[in-house]
Design a protein around this motif. Structure first.
Motif, PDB file in Angstrom:
ATOM      1  N   ARG A  73     -45.042  -9.208  13.882  1.00  0.00           N
ATOM      2  CA  ARG A  73     -43.879  -9.712  13.138  1.00  0.00           C
ATOM      3  C   ARG A  73     -42.585  -9.133  13.713  1.00  0.00           C
ATOM      4  O   ARG A  73     -41.606  -9.846  13.899  1.00  0.00           O
ATOM      5  CB  ARG A  73     -44.003  -9.378  11.654  1.00  0.00           C
ATOM      6  CG  ARG A  73     -45.132 -10.098  10.953  1.00  0.00           C
ATOM      7  CD  ARG A  73     -45.297  -9.589   9.530  1.00  0.00           C
ATOM      8  NE  ARG A  73     -44.172  -9.939   8.700  1.00  0.00           N
ATOM      9  CZ  ARG A  73     -44.106 -11.002   7.919  1.00  0.00           C
ATOM     10  NH1 ARG A  73     -45.123 -11.838   7.867  1.00  0.00           N
ATOM     11  NH2 ARG A  73     -43.048 -11.235   7.181  1.00  0.00           N
ATOM     12  N   SER A  74     -42.602  -7.848  14.010  1.00  0.00           N
ATOM     13  CA  SER A  74     -41.421  -7.195  14.570  1.00  0.00           C
ATOM     14  C   SER A  74     -41.108  -7.746  15.959  1.00  0.00           C
ATOM     15  O   SER A  74     -39.951  -8.039  16.273  1.00  0.00           O
ATOM     16  CB  SER A  74     -41.673  -5.685  14.632  1.00  0.00           C
ATOM     17  OG  SER A  74     -40.613  -5.044  15.264  1.00  0.00           O
ATOM     18  N   SER A  77     -39.660 -11.262  15.546  1.00  0.00           N
ATOM     19  CA  SER A  77     -38.295 -11.263  15.002  1.00  0.00           C
ATOM     20  C   SER A  77     -37.284 -10.961  16.089  1.00  0.00           C
ATOM     21  O   SER A  77     -36.226 -11.583  16.150  1.00  0.00           O
ATOM     22  CB  SER A  77     -38.162 -10.255  13.864  1.00  0.00           C
ATOM     23  OG  SER A  77     -38.825 -10.728  12.717  1.00  0.00           O
ATOM     24  N   ASP A  83     -34.599 -14.078  11.338  1.00  0.00           N
ATOM     25  CA  ASP A  83     -35.645 -13.464  10.525  1.00  0.00           C
ATOM     26  C   ASP A  83     -36.962 -14.228  10.633  1.00  0.00           C
ATOM     27  O   ASP A  83     -37.015 -15.447  10.472  1.00  0.00           O
ATOM     28  CB  ASP A  83     -35.185 -13.401   9.065  1.00  0.00           C
ATOM     29  CG  ASP A  83     -36.149 -12.630   8.180  1.00  0.00           C
ATOM     30  OD1 ASP A  83     -37.046 -11.945   8.704  1.00  0.00           O
ATOM     31  OD2 ASP A  83     -35.985 -12.703   6.950  1.00  0.00           O
ATOM     32  N   PHE A  84     -38.017 -13.487  10.897  1.00  0.00           N
ATOM     33  CA  PHE A  84     -39.380 -14.009  10.987  1.00  0.00           C
ATOM     34  C   PHE A  84     -39.746 -14.838   9.756  1.00  0.00           C
ATOM     35  O   PHE A  84     -40.447 -15.834   9.848  1.00  0.00           O
ATOM     36  CB  PHE A  84     -40.326 -12.807  11.132  1.00  0.00           C
ATOM     37  CG  PHE A  84     -41.766 -13.131  11.321  1.00  0.00           C
ATOM     38  CD1 PHE A  84     -42.250 -13.452  12.583  1.00  0.00           C
ATOM     39  CD2 PHE A  84     -42.654 -13.071  10.254  1.00  0.00           C
ATOM     40  CE1 PHE A  84     -43.595 -13.719  12.777  1.00  0.00           C
ATOM     41  CE2 PHE A  84     -43.989 -13.335  10.442  1.00  0.00           C
ATOM     42  CZ  PHE A  84     -44.467 -13.657  11.710  1.00  0.00           C
ATOM     43  N   ASN A  85     -39.254 -14.433   8.585  1.00  0.00           N
ATOM     44  CA  ASN A  85     -39.581 -15.118   7.330  1.00  0.00           C
ATOM     45  C   ASN A  85     -38.970 -16.513   7.225  1.00  0.00           C
ATOM     46  O   ASN A  85     -39.296 -17.257   6.301  1.00  0.00           O
ATOM     47  CB  ASN A  85     -39.170 -14.268   6.130  1.00  0.00           C
ATOM     48  CG  ASN A  85     -39.995 -13.000   6.058  1.00  0.00           C
ATOM     49  OD1 ASN A  85     -41.200 -13.014   6.290  1.00  0.00           O
ATOM     50  ND2 ASN A  85     -39.344 -11.893   5.763  1.00  0.00           N
TER      51      ASN A  85
END
Length: 168
Positions: A73-74, A77, A83-85
């Protein structure tokens, strides 16, 4: 594919290749010096496949599956630039056969490392690398004090020698 948690000893074989270590999972590791190329698995008949590569903006509105790693995820991103989200993740998967089926059935696209799924002539899916390029180191991980069989020990020693980490 296997789901494994080396600390709980549910899988103690040193044959787990990963792109990043997870806190609390891997006690020892050897790196091969090789790098994985990341990209997107999609159907060959998908219009995005004609582009030859995938950019961050290409991924904003499509259904995605990936692994569950926080390091992943990091890493994503940083590459995305946002943002990954904001991505539309519909699930996670450790089983590559399930991932391949989701893609082949047009359920989702999969964020994967190049070469882990066969995308040959007879396959309905293809891999397209990220642009700009996204690479990560490859690790072989094993748990400290795991009771390994003689073949597992031989395998681990051969892999450490191959990776140039005899002292690992």
């Amino acid at each position: 594919g296997h789901y494994f948690d080396l600390n709980s000893r549910t899988y103690n074989s040193p044959s787990a290749l990963a792109s990043a270590t997870e806190d609390g999972w891997y006690v020892n590791q050897a790196t091969s010096g090789n790098q994985d190329t990341w990209g997107l698995l999609m159907r060959k008949d998908d219009p995005l496949s004609e582009k030859g590569f995938v950019e961050p903006t290409d991924m904003k509105d499509i259904p995605l599956v990936s692994g569950r790693s926080e390091n992943f995820r990091s890493m994503m991103s940083g590459w995305l630039g946002f943002d990954f989200n904001q991505l539309n993740f519909i699930g996670t998967s450790f089983l590559m056969t399930s991932t391949e089926k989701l893609v082949a059935e047009s359920v989702a696209y999969a964020i994967i490392r190049e070469g882990i799924i066969n995308d040959g002539i007879t396959s309905p899916v293809c891999f397209r690398p990220f642009h700009p390029e996204l690479k990560s180191n490859m690790f072989l991980a094993w748990s400290n004090g795991a009771n390994m069989t003689a073949p597992q020990e031989l395998f681990l020693n051969a892999m450490k020698e191959w990776a140039g980490n005899e002292k690992a």
